[in-house]
Design a protein around this motif. Structure first.
Motif, PDB file in Angstrom:
ATOM      1  N   SER A 188       0.860  -1.183   0.000  1.00 13.19           N
ATOM      2  CA  SER A 188       0.000   0.000   0.000  1.00 13.19           C
ATOM      3  C   SER A 188       0.898   1.235   0.000  1.00 13.19           C
ATOM      4  CB  SER A 188      -0.862   0.004   1.257  1.00 13.19           C
ATOM      5  OG  SER A 188      -0.008   0.101   2.398  1.00 13.19           O
ATOM      6  N   GLU A 189       0.330   2.391  -0.258  1.00 17.44           N
ATOM      7  CA  GLU A 189       1.105   3.638  -0.213  1.00 17.44           C
ATOM      8  C   GLU A 189       1.770   3.795   1.148  1.00 17.44           C
ATOM      9  OE1 GLU A 189       1.840   5.580  -2.836  1.00 17.44           O
ATOM     10  OE2 GLU A 189       0.743   4.032  -3.943  1.00 17.44           O
ATOM     11  N   GLU A 190       1.028   3.435   2.198  1.00 22.37           N
ATOM     12  CA  GLU A 190       1.567   3.538   3.569  1.00 22.37           C
ATOM     13  C   GLU A 190       2.731   2.569   3.747  1.00 22.37           C
ATOM     14  OE1 GLU A 190      -1.794   2.948   2.941  1.00 22.37           O
ATOM     15  OE2 GLU A 190      -2.279   5.083   3.151  1.00 22.37           O
ATOM     16  N   GLY A 191       2.574   1.380   3.179  1.00 16.87           N
ATOM     17  CA  GLY A 191       3.637   0.369   3.265  1.00 16.87           C
ATOM     18  C   GLY A 191       4.923   0.862   2.611  1.00 16.87           C
ATOM     19  N   TYR A 192       4.776   1.489   1.437  1.00 15.10           N
ATOM     20  CA  TYR A 192       5.963   2.023   0.751  1.00 15.10           C
ATOM     21  C   TYR A 192       6.574   3.162   1.562  1.00 15.10           C
ATOM     22  CZ  TYR A 192       4.734  -0.594  -3.503  1.00 15.10           C
ATOM     23  OH  TYR A 192       4.460  -1.583  -4.410  1.00 15.10           O
ATOM     24  N   ALA A 193       5.716   4.041   2.073  1.00 13.63           N
ATOM     25  CA  ALA A 193       6.210   5.206   2.827  1.00 13.63           C
ATOM     26  C   ALA A 193       6.997   4.750   4.064  1.00 13.63           C
ATOM     27  CB  ALA A 193       5.047   6.097   3.234  1.00 13.63           C
ATOM     28  N   GLU A 194       6.491   3.719   4.703  1.00  9.89           N
ATOM     29  CA  GLU A 194       7.148   3.193   5.901  1.00  9.89           C
ATOM     30  C   GLU A 194       8.519   2.608   5.543  1.00  9.89           C
ATOM     31  OE1 GLU A 194       6.098  -0.460   8.764  1.00  9.89           O
ATOM     32  OE2 GLU A 194       4.395   0.881   8.360  1.00  9.89           O
ATOM     33  N   MET A 195       8.545   1.872   4.444  1.00  7.08           N
ATOM     34  CA  MET A 195       9.782   1.245   3.993  1.00  7.08           C
ATOM     35  C   MET A 195      10.821   2.308   3.615  1.00  7.08           C
ATOM     36  SD  MET A 195       9.766  -1.946   1.406  1.00  7.08           S
ATOM     37  CE  MET A 195      10.016  -3.351   2.476  1.00  7.08           C
ATOM     38  N   ILE A 196      10.373   3.327   2.901  1.00  5.17           N
ATOM     39  CA  ILE A 196      11.273   4.396   2.484  1.00  5.17           C
ATOM     40  C   ILE A 196      11.850   5.114   3.696  1.00  5.17           C
ATOM     41  CG2 ILE A 196      11.267   6.708   1.412  1.00  5.17           C
ATOM     42  CD1 ILE A 196       9.434   5.416  -0.781  1.00  5.17           C
ATOM     43  N   SER A 197      11.014   5.383   4.669  1.00  6.58           N
ATOM     44  CA  SER A 197      11.534   6.116   5.823  1.00  6.58           C
ATOM     45  C   SER A 197      12.493   5.242   6.637  1.00  6.58           C
ATOM     46  CB  SER A 197      10.396   6.707   6.657  1.00  6.58           C
ATOM     47  OG  SER A 197      10.064   5.873   7.718  1.00  6.58           O
ATOM     48  N   LYS A 198      12.229   3.940   6.661  1.00 10.51           N
ATOM     49  CA  LYS A 198      13.129   3.028   7.378  1.00 10.51           C
ATOM     50  C   LYS A 198      14.505   2.946   6.689  1.00 10.51           C
ATOM     51  CE  LYS A 198      12.856  -1.386   9.773  1.00 10.51           C
ATOM     52  NZ  LYS A 198      12.129  -2.634   9.984  1.00 10.51           N
ATOM     53  N   ILE A 199      14.505   2.879   5.380  1.00 14.72           N
ATOM     54  CA  ILE A 199      15.780   2.815   4.646  1.00 14.72           C
ATOM     55  C   ILE A 199      16.512   4.150   4.760  1.00 14.72           C
ATOM     56  CG2 ILE A 199      16.803   2.627   2.334  1.00 14.72           C
ATOM     57  CD1 ILE A 199      14.519   0.534   1.742  1.00 14.72           C
ATOM     58  N   LYS A 200      15.755   5.227   4.574  1.00 12.79           N
ATOM     59  CA  LYS A 200      16.337   6.571   4.626  1.00 12.79           C
ATOM     60  C   LYS A 200      16.994   6.852   5.976  1.00 12.79           C
ATOM     61  CE  LYS A 200      14.702  10.682   2.314  1.00 12.79           C
ATOM     62  NZ  LYS A 200      13.516  11.490   2.014  1.00 12.79           N
ATOM     63  N   SER A 201      16.344   6.399   7.036  1.00 14.78           N
ATOM     64  CA  SER A 201      16.887   6.679   8.376  1.00 14.78           C
ATOM     65  C   SER A 201      18.182   5.913   8.622  1.00 14.78           C
ATOM     66  CB  SER A 201      15.844   6.360   9.448  1.00 14.78           C
ATOM     67  OG  SER A 201      15.664   4.964   9.546  1.00 14.78           O
ATOM     68  N   ASN A 202      18.489   4.941   7.766  1.00 17.99           N
ATOM     69  CA  ASN A 202      19.741   4.199   7.916  1.00 17.99           C
ATOM     70  C   ASN A 202      20.801   4.620   6.896  1.00 17.99           C
ATOM     71  OD1 ASN A 202      19.489   1.958  10.059  1.00 17.99           O
ATOM     72  ND2 ASN A 202      17.519   1.894   9.008  1.00 17.99           N
ATOM     73  N   LEU A 203      20.469   5.585   6.066  1.00 16.27           N
ATOM     74  CA  LEU A 203      21.437   6.053   5.050  1.00 16.27           C
ATOM     75  C   LEU A 203      22.429   7.060   5.635  1.00 16.27           C
ATOM     76  CD1 LEU A 203      19.368   6.454   1.781  1.00 16.27           C
ATOM     77  CD2 LEU A 203      21.459   5.124   2.032  1.00 16.27           C
TER      78      LEU A 203
END
Ligand SMILES: [Zn+2]
Length: 139
Positions: free
Chosen positions: A124-139
């Motif tokens: 879902s859009e929320e699922g993607y947003a969550e994944m993106i923020s999780k990856i981004k916070s580890n970059l």
């Protein structure tokens, strides 16, 4: 040089067919692959439109691979895969890019070659947003 048919240069609708932009790093653009059979799967493309890594200067190539490693580390920190597979094909594309495909022991395609697009799992859009923020916070 901007190729109007290149998803990595133009982004927009061309990109939306398969990916969502996460961010830009020093030498590259980072995308979440919409098909998520391998949780955390991303694409890293150099900012420069080149068909092969040999067309980057040594300096550009080194900065690009530094970014690929950075994204791999972020995926590992966020999703703890057992391995990351790297794929750069591009027979039909003209902008070099690497697929970073997290593999999980005894799960989908473990110990095999990953499918370019298994077309099985979308979020879902929320699922993607969550994944993106999780990856981004580890970059
Ligand atoms: Zn391009």
């Amino acid at each position: 040089m901007i190729d109007q048919n290149c998803a990595y240069c133009v982004e927009g609708e061309l990109l939306a067919k398969f990916g969502i932009k996460i961010c830009e790093l020093e030498a590259s653009k980072v995308y979440l692959f919409k098909e998520q059979s391998h949780p955390g799967r991303c694409i890293v493309a150099p900012k420069k439109h080149v068909g092969d890594m040999t067309q980057l200067t040594a300096e550009e190539r080194s900065a690009y691979f530094e970014d690929v490693a950075k994204v791999a580390s972020a995926i590992m920190a966020a999703y703890h895969p057992d391995k990351i597979n790297y794929g750069a094909y591009g027979d039909t594309g003209h902008h070099v890019h690497f697929h970073l495909v997290p593999k999980y022991k005894d799960e989908f395609e473990w110990a095999g070659i990953f499918t370019m697009n298994p077309d099985l799992k979308y979020l879902s859009e929320e699922g993607y947003a969550e994944m993106i923020s999780k990856i981004k916070s580890n970059l």
